[in-house]
Design an enzyme around this catalytic site. Structure first.
Site, PDB file in Angstrom:
ATOM      1  N   LYS A  53       0.503  -3.037 -13.826  1.00  0.00           N
ATOM      2  CA  LYS A  53       1.342  -3.735 -12.841  1.00  0.00           C
ATOM      3  C   LYS A  53       1.491  -5.212 -13.212  1.00  0.00           C
ATOM      4  CE  LYS A  53       0.108  -0.583  -9.104  1.00  0.00           C
ATOM      5  NZ  LYS A  53      -0.745  -0.274  -7.956  1.00  0.00           N
ATOM      6  N   GLN A  97      -5.167  -2.744  -4.293  1.00  0.00           N
ATOM      7  CA  GLN A  97      -5.220  -1.443  -4.959  1.00  0.00           C
ATOM      8  C   GLN A  97      -6.122  -0.482  -4.188  1.00  0.00           C
ATOM      9  OE1 GLN A  97      -3.339  -0.537  -7.551  1.00  0.00           O
ATOM     10  NE2 GLN A  97      -4.242   1.493  -7.708  1.00  0.00           N
ATOM     11  N   ASP A 120       3.796  -2.987  -0.944  1.00  0.00           N
ATOM     12  CA  ASP A 120       3.407  -1.578  -1.096  1.00  0.00           C
ATOM     13  C   ASP A 120       4.038  -0.710   0.001  1.00  0.00           C
ATOM     14  OD1 ASP A 120       1.836  -0.506  -3.134  1.00  0.00           O
ATOM     15  OD2 ASP A 120       0.017  -1.498  -2.404  1.00  0.00           O
TER      16      ASP A 120
END
Ligand code: GUN
Length: 295
Positions: A53, A97, A120
């Protein structure tokens, strides 16, 4: 019928080129989009996702703020970091994460992220907006799947879609997005899971199968209708002594046999994976554009 292999890397590269131009335009106005990535602990799969990422951000000119914390980080310290990132004007997106180590309260952390920086799309405010069809940050993997379908001209309108898996990250949101009344939705969706009684019967009806069970060979060739499109979201490590690193990646479907029956299939790796990161970049750029418009 031999299936067309959907090239997620190519679709991702096309979208990233579009995003790079948007980032350059923002830079002309003195704005650099910023993404903060938070990784707690040492899980090897999470570490490689986070590295990928961050690299993708740098490639298109997004500033990436790396926050790696030890596995024994306290809830309080993690909440304090999220609060700091919420208040940092250089940061347009915050990604924590998942999964977090067991001692941490995941939903409390996700709730702490400012919904305007929730790239997200996991904050309940964004989830709720998505469900009722309002504009929101869409979760990256489901949005990436919809883009793959759209950009390969696979129609969802009126299609029978079977989603295998009911996770908050993929199964539930992709099912929701596919029933929306818009050009990426209008599908008839069945969600199957570990308590589903006859998975094969459901799958055989499907024009599109989305496999997100997290288990290799969940969908086998006898479960696929001739000409169906099969989207494989799985990323499973299976031991392989012939590989230098000792494992290889496989998805959730029986790829070799299904590709002889399906009309389209995504490979693993190189299918859905590159799209997930691309949609994260998409959300981060959108967030930066929104912040710039408020100035
Ligand atoms: N873990 C697995 N997929 C994801 C994702 O898309 N976002 C985050 N934050 N964690 C994940």
């Amino acid at each position: 019928m031999a299936a067309k292999i959907i090239d997620g890397k190519q679709v991702a590269a096309d979208m990233r080129a579009e995003l790079k131009e948007k980032v350059a335009k923002l830079k002309d106005r003195g704005i650099v989009p910023g993404l903060a990535v938070v990784l707690v602990g040492e899980d090897p799969a999470s570490k490689s996702y986070v590295t990928a990422k961050e690299r993708a951000c740098e490639e298109i000119g997004i500033f990436s703020d790396d926050n790696r914390l030890p596995a024994d980080t306290s809830q309080e310290d993690l909440m304090t970091l999220v609060e700091k990132l919420n208040n940092d004007p250089k940061i347009n997106g915050i990604l924590v994460q998942l999964p977090l180590p067991k001692h941490l309260n995941e939903s409390e952390v996700l709730l702490k992220i400012n919904p305007d920086k929730d790239v997200d799309g996991f904050h309940p405010v964004n989830v709720g907006k998505m469900v009722v069809g309002e504009k929101a940050f869409l979760p990256c993997t489901p949005h990436g799947i919809l883009q793959l379908l759209k950009r390969n001209n696979i129609p969802t309108e009126g299609a029978e879609v079977v989603v295998v898996g009911r996770s908050n990250i993929v199964g539930k949101p992709v099912a929701n997005m596919l029933i929306q009344k818009n050009d990426m939705g209008n599908a008839t969706v069945t969600v199957c899971h570990t308590r589903t009684k006859n998975l094969k019967e459901h799958c055989l009806r499907a024009d599109i199968i989305i496999a997100a069970s997290g288990r290799p060979n969940t969908v086998t060739a006898d479960m696929v209708k001739n000409g169906a499109a099969v989207i494989d979201v799985g990323v499973n490590r299976v031991e392989d002594a012939t590989k230098k690193r000792g494992y290889r990646l496989v998805g959730d479907v029986e790829f070799d046999a299904i590709k002889e029956k399906a009309s389209y299939i995504t490979p693993v790796p190189g299918g859905v994976g590159p799209m997930t990161i691309t949609m994260l970049l998409f959300n981060t750029v959108e967030s930066a554009e929104k912040a710039a418009a408020k100035k």
